[in-house]
Structure formats: C-alpha cells, structure tokens
Design a protein around this motif. Structure first.
Motif, PDB file in Angstrom:
ATOM      1  N   GLN A 350       0.836  -1.203   0.000  1.00  0.00           N
ATOM      2  CA  GLN A 350       0.000   0.000   0.000  1.00  0.00           C
ATOM      3  C   GLN A 350       0.867   1.248   0.000  1.00  0.00           C
ATOM      4  O   GLN A 350       0.595   2.216  -0.692  1.00  0.00           O
ATOM      5  CB  GLN A 350      -0.923   0.001   1.220  1.00  0.00           C
ATOM      6  CG  GLN A 350      -2.167  -0.828   0.974  1.00  0.00           C
ATOM      7  CD  GLN A 350      -2.962  -1.033   2.239  1.00  0.00           C
ATOM      8  OE1 GLN A 350      -2.516  -0.682   3.332  1.00  0.00           O
ATOM      9  NE2 GLN A 350      -4.141  -1.616   2.109  1.00  0.00           N
ATOM     10  N   GLU A 353       2.239   1.781  -3.339  1.00  0.00           N
ATOM     11  CA  GLU A 353       1.214   2.314  -4.244  1.00  0.00           C
ATOM     12  C   GLU A 353       0.994   3.797  -4.011  1.00  0.00           C
ATOM     13  O   GLU A 353       0.928   4.591  -4.948  1.00  0.00           O
ATOM     14  CB  GLU A 353      -0.105   1.555  -4.044  1.00  0.00           C
ATOM     15  CG  GLU A 353      -0.159   0.285  -4.861  1.00  0.00           C
ATOM     16  CD  GLU A 353      -1.333  -0.601  -4.477  1.00  0.00           C
ATOM     17  OE1 GLU A 353      -2.208  -0.146  -3.710  1.00  0.00           O
ATOM     18  OE2 GLU A 353      -1.354  -1.746  -4.939  1.00  0.00           O
ATOM     19  N   SER A 354       0.906   4.166  -2.722  1.00  0.00           N
ATOM     20  CA  SER A 354       0.642   5.581  -2.471  1.00  0.00           C
ATOM     21  C   SER A 354       1.843   6.434  -2.848  1.00  0.00           C
ATOM     22  O   SER A 354       1.696   7.588  -3.229  1.00  0.00           O
ATOM     23  CB  SER A 354       0.220   5.826  -1.022  1.00  0.00           C
ATOM     24  OG  SER A 354       1.057   5.148  -0.149  1.00  0.00           O
ATOM     25  N   GLN A 355       3.038   5.814  -2.740  1.00  0.00           N
ATOM     26  CA  GLN A 355       4.216   6.549  -3.200  1.00  0.00           C
ATOM     27  C   GLN A 355       4.128   6.824  -4.699  1.00  0.00           C
ATOM     28  O   GLN A 355       4.423   7.924  -5.157  1.00  0.00           O
ATOM     29  CB  GLN A 355       5.486   5.748  -2.907  1.00  0.00           C
ATOM     30  CG  GLN A 355       6.079   6.090  -1.555  1.00  0.00           C
ATOM     31  CD  GLN A 355       7.257   5.201  -1.220  1.00  0.00           C
ATOM     32  OE1 GLN A 355       7.443   4.156  -1.838  1.00  0.00           O
ATOM     33  NE2 GLN A 355       8.032   5.602  -0.237  1.00  0.00           N
ATOM     34  N   ILE A 357       1.459   7.081  -6.388  1.00  0.00           N
ATOM     35  CA  ILE A 357       0.455   8.124  -6.596  1.00  0.00           C
ATOM     36  C   ILE A 357       1.073   9.496  -6.356  1.00  0.00           C
ATOM     37  O   ILE A 357       0.848  10.450  -7.098  1.00  0.00           O
ATOM     38  CB  ILE A 357      -0.761   7.890  -5.675  1.00  0.00           C
ATOM     39  CG1 ILE A 357      -1.507   6.636  -6.140  1.00  0.00           C
ATOM     40  CG2 ILE A 357      -1.691   9.100  -5.669  1.00  0.00           C
ATOM     41  CD1 ILE A 357      -2.555   6.155  -5.183  1.00  0.00           C
TER      42      ILE A 357
END
Lengths: 582, 120
Positions: A350, A353-355, A357
């Motif tokens: 997660q 993934e947010s990185q 984004i």
C-alpha cells in the motif's frame, strides 16, 4: 535371584534420587543421591519425616494425594511436578513419580525424582518472551483455527491411537476457547462403534508404519469428518468456571485424572456424564499445559480392547502430551507470525502504491507549473495585441469596412485572456513554499548583523531565548525581515546609551517575540498611525519598515501588538501559533 | 486644467511603452518611456514625474529593485506595478507600490487606477 540383588545394588545408578516412605510419611530409606540432593548427612536421616522436604503450606496429604487411601485404586503418580525444600531451605523444582508398594499388610511409597529447577527457570524465561509474542499477535483472529492446526491435531491424535508406543483405542482433543470461556471439543480419532473399529484397524494395518505416513493416510481418509467420535467430541462444551467438572479439574490442578470404577468421584454427575458420553468405564484426562498455562485436555481410552490403562501408558502419554503441546503452540505462533508478515507485506504494498500516486501527483504539479509559466509568458504579448487592436477598434467608425474584423480580434483576445486567467486560477496556486523556521537562528543572525551599530551606539542588548523553541511555519527571510526591521527601529530609536531587550518564549502552543527599547517612545494617539505607510519619525526613514512588518506577520497568521510610553520606550510583541499553516 | 500630469512608463517591451504612451497621451497626460529600469531611474533624476508605471520582469535590474530605489529617493511618488505575473504580489517588496495591475489587452483597469491616483 542374584540378578535382583545386582539390580538393587545398582538402583542408585538407575533411579538416582529416590526414597521409600512409610504410611506415616516417615522416610525409611534414602538413596545416596537423595541425601546429597537435599543436603542431609547420615546422622540426620534416621526416621526423618517427609515434611522436612515440603515447603510451607504443603502437607503430606496434599503432596501424596490419595495414594494412602485404601479405598482408592490409584497406585501411582507419574511425571508430576512440584516444589520441594532442601535442608538449607532452598526451594527446588522437581519432576517426580510415586508408586504404591504393598508388602504383606504394610504400605510403602517409592518416590523417585529429578531436579528440574534450571529447566523451570529457563522455561520461565521463554515463557515471558512467548507471552509477549502471543500478546502482540493476540488480536489477530486467535479463535480461528487454521487448517494447518487441524492437521497437527490430527497428527497428535493419530500418534496417541496408532503410534508404535502409545496405542490407545481412541483419543479426543479439547481446547479452551477464550472468547466463550469454555472448553470445547475439537477433534477426535478412533472408531465410533465396534464395526468401524474393525474397518479402521484393518486400514491402519495395511498402511506403512511410520508416523508421517500414518498421518498422511489419516488425512486422506475420506470419512475422517464422519467419524462418530468427531461428532461426539464436538458436542462437548464446558464452561471454564465449572470448577467441579471432571474436564475442568485437570485444567485447574494441571494434573492428569484417571476415571474408572474405583475413582473417588465416581458418583459425580460430570463423571457419570463423561462415561456415558464416551460409553467407556475407564479413561485418562491429561491437561495440555503451555508454559504454565492450561490450554486444553486430551482424553484417551481403550474402548474397543478394554485394556486397562497402565502406569507405563500414563508415563508415555504425559511425556507425549508435553511434546504435542509444544508442537501445537509453536505452529500456532508461527501461523500468527506468518499472518503478521502477510499484513506487513500488504501494508508495504500500500505504501508503495501511495508513493507511486505521490510521484504521479508531483509530475502533474510540475506540469501544472509549466502550464502556468507558459500562460504568464503568453499574457504579455497578448496584452500588446489586445491593446493595439482595441486602440484601433476604438477609433474605427461603425460603418468602416474594418470595424467587424477589428471587433472580432478584440473579442477573441478578451476570450483568450479569460482562458489564461482560468488556467492560472485553477491549475496551480502560485507556489508558496512555507518552511519550518528556527527562530533562534534568525534572531542571532539579526543581532550579528546589527552588532557594529549596537556597539557604536553603546547599547546594552539583553537576549533571552527560551530553550527548545518549536519551529514556526514561516519563510526564514520573512521572519528575518520582521525581526531585523523591529530591531533596527529600536536601535535607531534608542540612538545612544540604552537598553534593548529581545525575548522569545513558548507559551500555550504560541511563540511570542518581544522587542523592547528604552527609546523616546510615542504617545498612545500615534499608535494607530505607526503602521500606516510613510509614517516615520526618522529624518531619512521611508516609513515602510513597520508596514512591511505588519503585513508579513499577518500573512503568516501571526499578530502584532505595540505599547509605548513617552520618554520610557516602546515594546513590540509578535505572536505566532505553532501549528499555523496556510 | 493646469499643467499636464507626467507619467513615466518603464517596460523592456517597446510595444507596451508605445501603446501606453499613445493611450495616456490621448487621455491628456504627458508620457515618457524607458525600456530598462536603469534608464527609468536616470530619467527620473533628470525630470520629475507624477506617476510611474513599472514592469517587473526586465533584463538587468528588475522592477522590484527599481521600486526600492524610486521609493528611497522619492517616497511620495506613486508607482503602479504593471506585470503579466500575479505572483509578485506575494513578494512583500512590491507592497510598497501604490497599486498592482495585471497586464491585459483591455486597459480599462490601468486607466482607472491612474485616474484615481492623479485626479482623485
């Protein structure tokens, strides 16, 4: 006969610490190692009462349980553990077995034991670590048993019933369910009826004899879930606070119980219930103990062969249970660890993934900046086109043949300007990079820059900055401008021979700067004016210093206060909130 | 109407200088132009004006530096910043200007601002 004598002469080597106790709990014989173990010499051991070895509050009756009770059929205590006392009052942990020996009408007890003090201490060390681990992972569906655990349970039960050594007919596994605070039947193995017994033993007979192979075979038995015994065991659900219950007692005392016709509690309702349920006259209930904590019980019986349970059976089963518990609990812990690793991996994913984004967002922001830059660059030339077009248009008569063309140019430029304004207002807010600013550093820099002036004017400066001031959300050069303007004002106001005080304090999540001088001050009627542009009392001042200071303070969410007493001096107080952000 | 009011336009873009010169002359002002900050300051020394229209992004000395210099010598002289960029409003160094007008093909706002300052 000679062999028996040889055996007896060498008994110390075999049993090591052992002693014989009579029916009055007098120690009538000590082995040599027993004397050494407890620290008694030859003269002291004669007719010594066993109570000398017992810690406080433990009676002989308690230690030997009901062995001397003539109504009792129990003739031994196997692999039990307890605490005993040495002559020097040091308490040791022992694992012991007691056998009841009868000679003519005399009853004697043979006690043999091992000192396991160090083991227990080590165990306690492991305990606390395991407990920490267990607690850490406790929240993770502790009550949900994994399929792996069922396989291990199966293996344990197979070992009890079909193993080379143990060979009980049936085995039942019951586990404590913390959620419902009860002991629940989980799994069982063995024939539910005589017919089934034949079928199962036939199958086991045909299968290879190693344990692993038997377990695999057990797992492959297609009717394993249909074992009548499984249905039976899953009906068992006893509340943990039912202390009198025959299945709960081993959890409390942490000692095994043999149930048979000769049991003292044969008329106890729970005993009657259990014997009926299992339709058996004799069975053994062994507590499963994991680092001092009862976690369940194993029930084993010989329902099919009706072979009595022997001391040897008990010895093997108690040892086996210990190992089984170790395996079960270690696997459970491993499963929990695995789960937590999976969770950590998930969390990691997660984060990644947010990185991604974030990176994407940054790219977009960079693009936005580019667009904004281009829009600004276009605005200049557009102003020229539009300006001249409008100029010509304004001077063109409506009836001119160019009127319409010019009107179109002017209107299109207007539209284009609107488009640019739209882009600039929506795409990117002009970059305001607020920084966390260390105010002490800024103040020191201001003073360093003003030092020469201060020395020249013979001004005493008193700087007092509270330690550990939090950083303020303001650009450093903004704070520098504020402080340096105020300090400069004060220095110039003092002119010569005065005192300048600079304070920085942190009170109730607010940072307060105080800058005070002993200059001429000004009347309160002037206070409102000092922040208006071009107000100055100095010959060559621009009157803009304080305007800038006020705007900068307010822009950064702070407030500024001024108090002044004519002939005494002026004080500026600036307050910033620690958590302010635009 | 007495003497004509004087306006100095400082902008490196000659077309802007030309345009503003034409437009403000039409409105009855006397307009002089400078195509760099340096020339603007020089011109101010030679001849006093009543108002300066000042661009910010210029090669060499920029409008912000010029503004500081203008105010330090004539702190009552009104200066209108005239820029295609709005973000210089964030820079406190522009706050000492009298007004800030963003460049546009429509000169109504700029004209109005000049009128307000010179003929209140």
């Amino acid at each position: 006969m000679i062999y028996q004598e040889v055996l007896f002469q060498n008994l110390d080597k075999i049993l090591n610490v052992w002693m014989i106790i009579d029916s009055d709990y007098k120690i009538v014989h000590w082995s040599q190692p027993a004397k050494q173990q407890f620290g008694f010499n030859e003269d002291e051991i004669n007719n010594q009462s066993f109570s000398v070895l017992l810690p406080e509050f433990v009676t002989e009756e308690l230690f030997f349980e009901n062995l001397l009770d003539s109504n009792q059929s129990v003739t031994s205590l196997i692999n039990q553990s307890a605490k005993l006392k040495q002559k020097n009052n040091i308490i040791i942990d022992v694992e012991f077995s007691i056998f009841k020996l009868t000679h003519e009408d005399k009853i004697l007890l043979l006690l043999s034991l091992d000192n396991i003090t160090e083991e227990v201490e080590l165990q306690q060390l492991v305990n606390s670590k395991m407990k920490q681990l267990n607690e850490r992972f406790h929240q993770m569906n502790d009550d949900q048993l994994d399929q792996t655990i069922y396989d291990i349970f199966g293996a344990v039960l197979v070992s009890i019933t079909a193993g080379q050594g143990l060979q009980f007919n049936r085995a039942f596994l019951l586990y404590i369910d913390q959620k419902s605070e009860s002991l629940k039947g989980i799994q069982a193995i063995g024939p539910g009826s005589g017919e089934e017994a034949g079928k199962i033993y036939q199958e086991f007979d045909q299968t290879p004899k190693t344990l692993t192979e038997m377990i695999t075979h057990y797992q492959n038995l297609k009717y394993q879930k249909d074992f009548l015994v499984n249905e039976m065991v899953q009906q068992i659900n006893v509340k943990l606070d039912d202390y009198e219950h025959i299945l709960i007692q081993p959890l409390v005392t942490q000692k095994y119980i043999i149930v048979n016709d000769n049991s003292l509690n044969v008329n106890d309702p729970s005993v009657i219930w259990l014997r009926q349920l299992l339709s058996v006259s004799e069975c053994i209930i062994i507590p499963m103990i994991w680092h001092g904590r009862s976690i369940g019980v194993i029930i084993a019986d010989n329902q099919v062969t009706r072979r009595p349970i022997t001391n040897l059976d008990i010895k093997k089963l108690t040892r086996f249970t210990k190992t089984a518990v170790n395996v079960i609990e270690s696997v459970r812990l491993l499963i929990k660890l695995e789960e937590s690793i999976t969770n950590v991996k998930k969390a990691n994913l997660q984060i990644r993934e947010s990185q991604a984004i974030l990176v994407q967002k940054e790219k977009l922001a960079a693009m936005g900046e580019l667009v904004a830059h281009m829009a600004h660059e276009v605005r200049g030339p557009l102003a020229i086109i539009g300006g001249f077009a409008r100029r010509v248009f304004n001077q063109t008569a409506t009836r001119s043949k160019h009127y319409d063309s010019l009107k179109r140019i002017v209107e299109t430029v207007d539209t284009l300007e609107l488009v640019i304004n739209d882009i600039l207002s929506s795409s990117v807010p002009e970059k305001v990079d607020q920084g966390r600013c260390d105010s002490s550093k800024v103040i020191n820099r201001v003073i360093a820059l003003m030092e020469e002036e201060i020395l020249k004017r013979e001004i005493s400066v008193n700087v007092n900055l509270q330690g550990n001031l939090p950083n303020i959300n303001i650009k450093e050069h903004h704070l520098f401008e504020i402080i340096s303007n105020l300090v400069k004002n004060s220095v110039e106001a003092i002119d010569k021979n005065g005192l300048l005080i600079i304070l920085a304090n942190y009170v109730k999540e607010k940072i307060i700067f105080t800058i005070q001088d002993t200059g001429p001050g000004f009347p309160s009627t002037e206070i409102e004016k000092i922040f208006s542009p071009f107000y100055t009392t100095k010959k060559d001042g621009t009157g803009l210093g304080l305007v800038v200071v006020k705007k900068l303070v307010e822009k950064n969410g702070g407030s500024i206060e001024v108090t002044s007493v004519p002939t005494k001096g002026t004080t500026f107080k600036i307050t910033f909130s620690e958590h302010y952000s635009e | 109407m007495g003497q004509k009011k004087r306006i100095l336009v400082i902008d490196d873009e000659v077309n802007i200088c030309e345009l503003l010169s034409l437009e403000f002359t039409d409105l009855g002002y006397e307009v002089s132009t400078a195509n760099s900050a340096f020339n603007g300051l020089l011109s101010l020394k030679k001849q006093a004006v009543d108002l300066v229209i000042l661009d910010i992004k210029m090669p060499g000395m920029d409008g912000i530096e010029a503004l500081e210099k203008i105010i330090s010598t004539q702190n009552n002289l009104p200066v209108i910043i005239h820029s295609a960029y709005s973000h210089f409003k964030e820079n406190y160094l522009t706050w000492s200007a009298t007004s800030y007008v963003i460049k546009s093909g429509n000169l109504t706002e700029l004209k109005q601002t000049v009128q307000d300052i010179l003929n209140p």
